[in-house]
Design an enzyme around this catalytic site. Sequence first.
Site, PDB file in Angstrom:
ATOM      1  CG  HIS A 284     -45.278  86.676 142.489  1.00 61.39           C
ATOM      2  ND1 HIS A 284     -44.069  86.168 142.366  1.00 61.39           N
ATOM      3  CD2 HIS A 284     -45.696  86.718 143.582  1.00 61.39           C
ATOM      4  CE1 HIS A 284     -43.719  86.137 143.743  1.00 61.39           C
ATOM      5  NE2 HIS A 284     -44.771  86.694 144.482  1.00 61.39           N
TER       6      HIS A 284
ATOM      7  CB  CYS B 225     -41.743  87.117 148.243  1.00 57.14           C
ATOM      8  SG  CYS B 225     -42.384  86.322 146.836  1.00 57.14           S
TER       9      CYS B 225
ATOM     10  CG  HIS C 224     -46.408  90.520 146.705  1.00 58.43           C
ATOM     11  ND1 HIS C 224     -45.273  90.887 147.354  1.00 58.43           N
ATOM     12  CD2 HIS C 224     -46.284  89.188 146.211  1.00 58.43           C
ATOM     13  CE1 HIS C 224     -44.415  89.851 147.531  1.00 58.43           C
ATOM     14  NE2 HIS C 224     -44.962  89.015 146.795  1.00 58.43           N
ATOM     15  CD  GLU C 225     -49.448  87.066 145.628  1.00 65.86           C
ATOM     16  OE1 GLU C 225     -49.003  86.041 145.158  1.00 65.86           O
ATOM     17  OE2 GLU C 225     -48.959  87.005 146.951  1.00 65.86           O
TER      18      GLU C 225
HETATM   19 NI    NI Z   1     -44.648  86.857 146.681  1.00 66.99          NI
END
Ligand code: NI
Length: 167
Positions: free
Chosen positions: A146, A100, A142-143
């Site tokens: 966030h 990341c 993953h995004e």
């Molecule tokens: Ni990331």
Amino acid sequence: MSLPEIVVVPAPILRQTLKPIESFDGQLKELAKTMIEVMHQADGVGLAANQIGIDAQIFVYGFDGFELKGKKQPTVSPQAVVNPVIEVLDPTTDEMTEGCLSIPGLSGPVARPIGIRLHGFDLDGNQFSRDIEGYEARVVQHETDHLNGKLYIDYITDPTKLRRDQE
Ligand code: NI
């Protein structure tokens, strides 16, 4: 114009659930453009708004096609996703090493569902739903994490599995 810096841990904004976007205006398009530039400059495949200090539910992603575990991963052109929600279509997980941009120098194995349906909006405010698998599904998860204050390291229960990148 200089690009914004990438926010790194332990910045509190990386742990916030970000605000849904309500105005699909020129400012939003500018933000997406800037985020794509920052992502490319950092050699990343995705970037969420809080990674440049912005409290808004938007991420960008994109990458060139490549081969992974004998399977061709298609090229995904750089694009923005607003107010994303993920529905798991295939809960079978596979494991792959993730890193990341907000956690420099580390990487580790993360198991994620292999098939998802992404619900979201484009920059013009058009709602869409799209079925995604493979590497793209991993990046999108993953995004989206966030934007909900979640980081990939949260999935790694055994800290000895975290690797420090070789310089
Ligand atoms: Ni990331």
